[in-house]
Design a protein around this motif. Structure first.
Motif, short mmCIF file in Angstrom:
data_model
loop_
_atom_site.label_atom_id
_atom_site.label_comp_id
_atom_site.label_asym_id
_atom_site.label_seq_id
_atom_site.Cartn_x
_atom_site.Cartn_y
_atom_site.Cartn_z
N ASN A 273 0.82 -1.21 0.00
CA ASN A 273 0.00 0.00 0.00
C ASN A 273 0.85 1.27 0.00
O ASN A 273 0.50 2.25 -0.65
CB ASN A 273 -0.96 0.01 1.18
CG ASN A 273 -2.07 -1.00 1.00
OD1 ASN A 273 -2.43 -1.35 -0.12
ND2 ASN A 273 -2.61 -1.49 2.10
N ILE B 172 0.46 3.93 -3.16
CA ILE B 172 0.07 5.32 -2.94
C ILE B 172 1.11 6.27 -3.54
O ILE B 172 0.78 7.36 -4.00
CB ILE B 172 -0.15 5.60 -1.44
CG1 ILE B 172 -1.39 4.84 -0.97
CG2 ILE B 172 -0.29 7.08 -1.14
CD1 ILE B 172 -1.63 4.89 0.51
N LYS C 88 -6.04 6.74 -6.41
CA LYS C 88 -6.45 5.65 -5.51
C LYS C 88 -7.67 4.93 -6.05
O LYS C 88 -7.79 3.71 -5.93
CB LYS C 88 -6.74 6.19 -4.11
CG LYS C 88 -5.53 6.65 -3.36
CD LYS C 88 -5.91 7.17 -1.99
CE LYS C 88 -4.72 7.73 -1.27
NZ LYS C 88 -5.07 8.25 0.06
N TYR D 296 -10.79 -2.57 2.92
CA TYR D 296 -10.39 -1.17 2.77
C TYR D 296 -10.76 -0.33 3.98
O TYR D 296 -10.07 0.63 4.31
CB TYR D 296 -10.99 -0.56 1.50
CG TYR D 296 -10.22 -0.94 0.27
CD1 TYR D 296 -8.92 -0.52 0.09
CD2 TYR D 296 -10.80 -1.74 -0.71
CE1 TYR D 296 -8.20 -0.87 -1.03
CE2 TYR D 296 -10.09 -2.10 -1.84
CZ TYR D 296 -8.79 -1.66 -1.99
OH TYR D 296 -8.08 -2.01 -3.10
#
Length: 181
Positions: free
Chosen positions: A37, A41, A47, A111
């Motif tokens: 992650n 990012i 995203k 998430y």
């Protein structure tokens, strides 16, 4: 593994559902383990695009697993003289919609909760509770009151959909799964 499981007479419907449920778990486990992650990012990609690509990847894998299972069913039934359950179009529609619903439930949980262990625990609790109630409904639809044969439950999911959605069950189920996805 899937072909071997079909050969030893594991119920293909249950095998597909378990495999589809494990796809987000494996994806998020390895992402969590390797700290993907942080890397994702930092990429010049939105995203939203990353999340959409994960959804589409799991849907693609579920479709490939369903196709592979169907091909194994046809080939195993023609090779061995023993009758084995083979998906028809209704099974494929119901399983495809089931895969969409599983993904629509699991992915937001992963998430929302940053902890992989907590999200997986919640999904497992939902899985066990949901399986308990769905199995009771399938047992009732198949009239397996006194003797429950796990291997004979494959047509039960289609019959369950037809029993509880009497008007256009496959159209309504497809619409529900697409809207939830």
């Amino acid at each position: 593994l899937l072909a071997g499981a079909y050969f030893v007479a594991l119920p293909p419907t249950a095998l597909f559902i378990i495999t589809t449920l494990s796809l987000p778990m494996v994806l998020f486990f390895y992402d969590d383990k390797n700290k993907v992650n942080r890397f994702m990012i930092s990429l010049p990609v939105a995203k939203k695009t990353i999340v959409q690509s994960r959804y589409l990847f799991i849907v693609f894998l579920a479709c490939m697993i369903l196709l592979f299972q169907w091909l194994v069913m046809i080939s195993m039934s023609s090779i061995s003289g023993v009758f084995r359950y083979i998906y028809d179009w209704r099974d494929i529609v119901v399983l495809f919609c089931t895969a969409f619903l599983i993904i629509a439930i699991c992915m937001p949980i992963y998430y929302y909760f940053r902890s992989f262990a907590l999200a997986t625990g919640i999904i497992m609790i939902l899985w066990f509770v949901g399986s308990f109630f769905i199995l009771i409904l399938i047992i009732n639809v198949l009239n397996m009151g006194d003797f429950i044969m796990f291997h004979d439950m494959d047509p039960g999911l289609v019959l369950l959909v037809e029993a509880y959605i009497p008007i256009q069950p496959y159209v309504i189920l497809s619409a529900i799964s697409l809207v939830s996805f």
